[in-house]
Design a protein around this motif. Structure first.
Motif, PDB file in Angstrom:
ATOM      1  N   THR A   1     -32.486   4.281 -43.126  1.00  0.00           N
ATOM      2  CA  THR A   1     -32.016   3.079 -43.101  1.00  0.00           C
ATOM      3  C   THR A   1     -30.652   3.224 -42.407  1.00  0.00           C
TER       4      THR A   1
ATOM      5  N   GLU B   1     -16.750  -7.041 -49.872  1.00  0.00           N
ATOM      6  CA  GLU B   1     -17.052  -5.312 -49.326  1.00  0.00           C
ATOM      7  C   GLU B   1     -18.638  -5.615 -48.851  1.00  0.00           C
ATOM      8  N   PHE B   2     -19.039  -4.698 -47.876  1.00  0.00           N
ATOM      9  CA  PHE B   2     -20.198  -5.009 -47.395  1.00  0.00           C
ATOM     10  C   PHE B   2     -21.643  -5.047 -48.129  1.00  0.00           C
ATOM     11  N   GLY B   3     -21.433  -4.182 -49.222  1.00  0.00           N
ATOM     12  CA  GLY B   3     -22.759  -3.846 -49.980  1.00  0.00           C
ATOM     13  C   GLY B   3     -22.733  -5.189 -50.914  1.00  0.00           C
ATOM     14  N   ALA B   4     -21.580  -5.874 -51.273  1.00  0.00           N
ATOM     15  CA  ALA B   4     -21.775  -7.126 -52.209  1.00  0.00           C
ATOM     16  C   ALA B   4     -22.066  -8.143 -51.266  1.00  0.00           C
TER      17      ALA B   4
ATOM     18  N   LEU C   1     -24.163  -8.269 -48.671  1.00  0.00           N
ATOM     19  CA  LEU C   1     -25.540  -8.235 -48.744  1.00  0.00           C
ATOM     20  C   LEU C   1     -26.080  -9.090 -49.793  1.00  0.00           C
ATOM     21  N   SER C   2     -25.665  -8.667 -50.925  1.00  0.00           N
ATOM     22  CA  SER C   2     -26.130  -9.159 -52.131  1.00  0.00           C
ATOM     23  C   SER C   2     -26.106 -10.569 -52.309  1.00  0.00           C
TER      24      SER C   2
ATOM     25  N   LEU D   1     -34.560 -12.352 -43.530  1.00  0.00           N
ATOM     26  CA  LEU D   1     -33.197 -12.326 -43.441  1.00  0.00           C
ATOM     27  C   LEU D   1     -32.791 -13.838 -43.181  1.00  0.00           C
TER      28      LEU D   1
ATOM     29  N   GLY E   1     -23.428  -9.733 -38.456  1.00  0.00           N
ATOM     30  CA  GLY E   1     -24.282 -10.122 -37.028  1.00  0.00           C
ATOM     31  C   GLY E   1     -25.510  -9.205 -37.453  1.00  0.00           C
ATOM     32  N   TRP E   2     -26.001  -8.695 -36.114  1.00  0.00           N
ATOM     33  CA  TRP E   2     -27.420  -8.068 -36.000  1.00  0.00           C
ATOM     34  C   TRP E   2     -27.425  -7.014 -35.132  1.00  0.00           C
TER      35      TRP E   2
ATOM     36  N   ASP F   1     -28.272 -12.479 -49.706  1.00  0.00           N
ATOM     37  CA  ASP F   1     -29.683 -12.485 -50.183  1.00  0.00           C
ATOM     38  C   ASP F   1     -29.889 -13.686 -51.268  1.00  0.00           C
TER      39      ASP F   1
END
Lengths: 504, 297
Positions: free
Chosen positions: A46, A385-388, A390-391, A425, A404-405, A394
């Motif tokens: 990943t 924080e990055f992980g948070a 993303l959640s 996404l 971004g992408w 979602d």
């Protein structure tokens, strides 16, 4: 006499250049990465940095060239039939995996089944989920059936989903293949020490006798960009990936090091959650958009290392010159005020912009904050924080978020999942039947012209409805030491060392 | 004495237990689902739930903790979720690196700090004292990453005297191993030396003012003998205590120095593991550092 002398000198010069230009065999290439690649199995990987090592460890069914056109690799030719639902690949003969397993149609079938195996849980699943069946036609012909036409399919196979792992090794090791990778690439795996180095060695039985002039490749992770560059300067490395924007001007005139610059595939910008207040009102999205001066933003934060953007297609993609994508809007605070009045909020409104930790995101957040305030729009910045992040994206738990992408070589990969209703996404919770139809149409259409027209229609809608505010396209950089020759810089940023060589 | 040691060792058990509870709770407080972080932006829902199940994240927290504790008690620290290697293997791979860096840094610190501290105290309020104190202050104030990069540019890029980064085990190539350790241990040792030098100076001053030193001097002993044989012995007591504490800090890893010089020690392992939510690895490293701390004290 004088003329004869000149001819003599000219011949001498030509001879000299041809000597230095001929690829040399041998040597150890030292590569500086920006992170430690955690997983060496393309069907489990990943982290983006893993892909750098894969380029030389694995072959893919097809690859992309400098113009992002599909070129043969393990597949020598292919036919697309049944309105784009069937792909028949002719496979290269005489290819073996590093463990001696022969590569053939059975191996291709095994690889697809591995990615599609739900109990294996491959992150590639989404990329190949349209595959309904893989048929071995003969030992070197394989037919792949798709549920519906999907013109970006070959582009998808030019990345991790198209990389073939040894069936024998995968059956023996399972997930352990991540630690003992076995591919067919020009380099085979020797050792990996976490946070320290990955060593690859030339694979003598590789099908392309011209690939792999260099004997060994050593990848070393340097998370600190200053340390990475310092090691290149100290002749401890031959090439580094990614370099800080402040170093770029100095590197352009560096007498020893060579800076390579190219348009990337990546875009950066801001998700707007359109299914809830305040941005369920289109006028407020347009008001915010009108306050942003993209050129100034890029000048302030990036200098010349990025380009202002208005769409998902950076200059490397064939869809770049769609007007709604490449035309950068002028800042217009009067228009912003007018939109606010139309929305019944003449005094502006406030919203929370989520940003990830780090200097660049913070600077962009602050620039947008100050630009928006000129029209009375108050931006509250919240560092997540990055992980948070993303959640929360979602779960659509945000108003606006800066994220971004990394980009894909086919335009579909930069747009489809982000705007199709309920797409994987589609963090903005955007839904528009017209856009859905056009996005699917662009997957069925086969010529670039037809697809471009579909994307142009999509961009006209998105430029008005603004579920995502595109801000900039970062450029791709590599820095080379004096020894490495023959390196081809491709927009996907991947370092391919098939045709490179080292000057002693 | 042996009974004392046994008691100390037994006392570390409750410490380790509390550390394990705290580590486990803290890492669960960090926002972000580890499965989500591992699978990245494009993960499918099926893949996410499969991974959560595999990692045991679908079970109650206390069950997760007890399972982990049960394994650790039997010497099984689990496998890294990031690269699948056994946690213990990676820890053992990093340990010699960290020990070598800690020892060489301590040596650098002692070599600089002890003479400087003694001289500064002996020649109190002279140019020598001020010079030593100023250098010490600079040593504490200069940020590690800046000093590190400057040293790389000076010694590796311009003078080409030392390799800029990396690590090799001393038993494979001792000379190169030591060469590689020079810059990192100076950077780490400098800050430590500054601290020790100031501590030694004040403790020396105190000792030099005591009656027994005056007596020794009155007996006509040589200055050097008084300093080294009589004063230093007592003055070193607080210094050694602090050194012990510093050593446990060094064993826990020196993140910034390791990052700048690409030294693959415990510090970088810790940071990488936290950033990627590699729970088993973080728990292993912290427990290990706690153990090292408890032992050195």
């Amino acid at each position: 006499m004088k003329r004869a002398l000149w001819i003599f000198i000219l011949i001498g010069a030509l001879a000299a250049t041809s000597v230095t230009a001929a690829p040399q065999r041998g040597g150890t290439l030292r590569v500086g990465l920006n992170a430690d690649p955690p997983n060496l199995d393309p069907h489990q990987s990943t982290a983006a940095v893993d892909r750098q090592v894969f380029q030389n460890l694995y072959d893919k069914l097809v690859d992309i060239n400098q113009n992002l056109e599909i070129v043969p690799m393990l597949a020598t030719s292919w036919q697309i039939a049944d309105g784009g639902r069937t792909y028949t690949f002719k496979l290269r003969q005489g290819v073996v995996f590093h463990d001696g397993t022969p590569f053939n149609a059975e191996a291709v079938k095994f690889n697809f089944e591995r990615m599609l195996d739900k109990s294996f849980g491959s992150p590639r699943f989404n990329e190949v989920s349209l595959v309904t069946g893989v048929t071995v036609v003969d030992p070197y012909t394989v037919r792949i059936a798709l549920e519906k036409p999907y013109s970006p399919f070959l582009a998808v196979l030019s990345d991790r989903a198209g990389m073939m792992v040894s069936p024998a090794a995968a059956q023996k090791l399972g997930k352990g293949l991540a630690r003992e990778p076995v591919g067919t690439g020009p380099y085979k795996f020797v050792e990996k020490r976490p946070q320290e180095r990955i060593v690859l060695e030339r694979f003598d039985k590789h099908w392309d006798k011209n690939a792999g002039n260099i004997d060994r490749i050593i990848y070393r992770p340097f998370t600190d960009e200053n340390a990475r560059l310092a090691n290149l300067r100290a002749d401890e490395l031959d090439i580094i990936d990614q370099v800080g924007p402040t170093e770029i001007p100095k590197l352009r005139t560096d007498p020893v090091l060579r800076l390579l610059e190219r348009s990337g595939l990546e875009y950066q910008g801001m998700y707007i959650m359109v299914a809830g207040p305040p941005f369920n009102n289109k006028l407020l999205r347009q008001a915010l958009d009108a306050t942003i001066d993209r050129r100034t933003l890029v000048n302030v934060v990036f200098g010349e290392t990025a380009l202002p953007a208005n769409g998902p297609f950076p200059p490397a993609l064939f869809t770049y010159d769609i007007p709604a994508n490449s035309r950068i809007p002028e800042r217009n605070v009067d228009l912003a005020r007018q939109r606010l009045r139309e929305a019944g909020m003449p005094n502006g409104f406030s919203f929370t912009l989520k940003i990830t930790p780090g200097r660049v995101a913070q600077q962009i957040g602050q620039v947008i904050q100050s630009m928006a305030s000129d029209a009375g729009i108050k931006v509250n910045l919240e560092v997540v924080e990055f992980g948070a992040m993303l959640s929360q994206l979602d779960a659509h738990k945000f108003e606006a978020a800066l994220l971004g992408w990394s980009g894909r070589p086919d335009p579909d990969g930069n747009i489809y999942g982000f705007f199709v209703t309920d797409g994987g996404l589609n963090n903005s919770a955007y839904s528009n039947p017209k856009v859905d139809t056009l996005l699917d149409a662009a997957r069925i259409l086969t010529t670039r012209d037809q697809r471009k027209r579909a994307y142009a229609d999509i961009m006209t809608v998105l430029d008005d409805e603004l579920p995502y505010l595109y801000l900039y396209w970062p450029k791709q950089y590599k820095v080379l030491g004096p020894k490495l020759q023959g390196f081809v810089h491709i927009s996907d940023g991947m370092m391919r060392f098939r045709s490179t060589w080292l000057n002693p | 004495m042996s009974w004392y040691l046994v008691r100390r060792l037994l006392l570390t058990l409750p410490v380790l237990f509390f550390v394990s509870v705290i580590v486990f709770s803290l890492i669960n407080l960090i926002p972000g689902d580890p499965a989500r972080i591992m699978l990245g932006e494009e993960a499918s829902r099926e893949a996410l739930s499969a991974l959560r199940k595999e990692m045991g994240l679908d079970r109650p927290r206390y069950v997760q903790y007890l399972l982990w504790l049960n394994h650790v008690a039997r010497g099984d620290f689990g496998r890294s979720v990031r690269d699948g290697r056994p946690v213990l293997d990676t820890l053992l791979l990093k340990l010699p690196v960290t020990i070598e860096l800690a020892v060489t840094s301590l040596v650098v610190a002692w070599v600089i700090a002890i003479p400087a501290g003694v001289v500064a105290a002996w020649k109190q309020r002279t140019a020598l004292d001020y010079a030593a104190t100023t250098v010490a202050l600079a040593g504490i104030s200069v940020p590690n990453f800046w000093l590190g990069i400057m040293m790389i540019y000076l010694f590796a890029v311009n003078l080409r005297l030392l390799p800029p980064s990396g690590y090799i085990e001393p038993w494979i190539d001792l000379a190169r191993s030591l060469k590689l350790m020079v810059m990192p241990s100076i950077v780490l040792g400098a800050a430590l030396a500054a601290l020790v030098m100031r501590l030694l100076r004040s403790s020396m001053l105190e000792v030099l003012g005591t009656d027994y030193i005056r007596t020794a001097r009155a007996k006509g002993l040589d200055d050097v003998v008084v300093l080294i044989r009589h004063a230093m012995k007592n003055a070193m007591i607080p210094v050694v205590t602090v050194m012990g504490l510093q050593l446990s800090g060094l064993l826990g890893g020196a993140v910034i120095t390791e990052t700048i010089f690409a030294v693959p020690g415990l510090g970088r392992l810790t940071v990488d593991s936290i950033l990627t939510r590699d729970y088993p690895m973080v728990q292993g490293v912290v427990l290990f550092a706690a153990l090292a701390g408890a032992r050195t004290e």
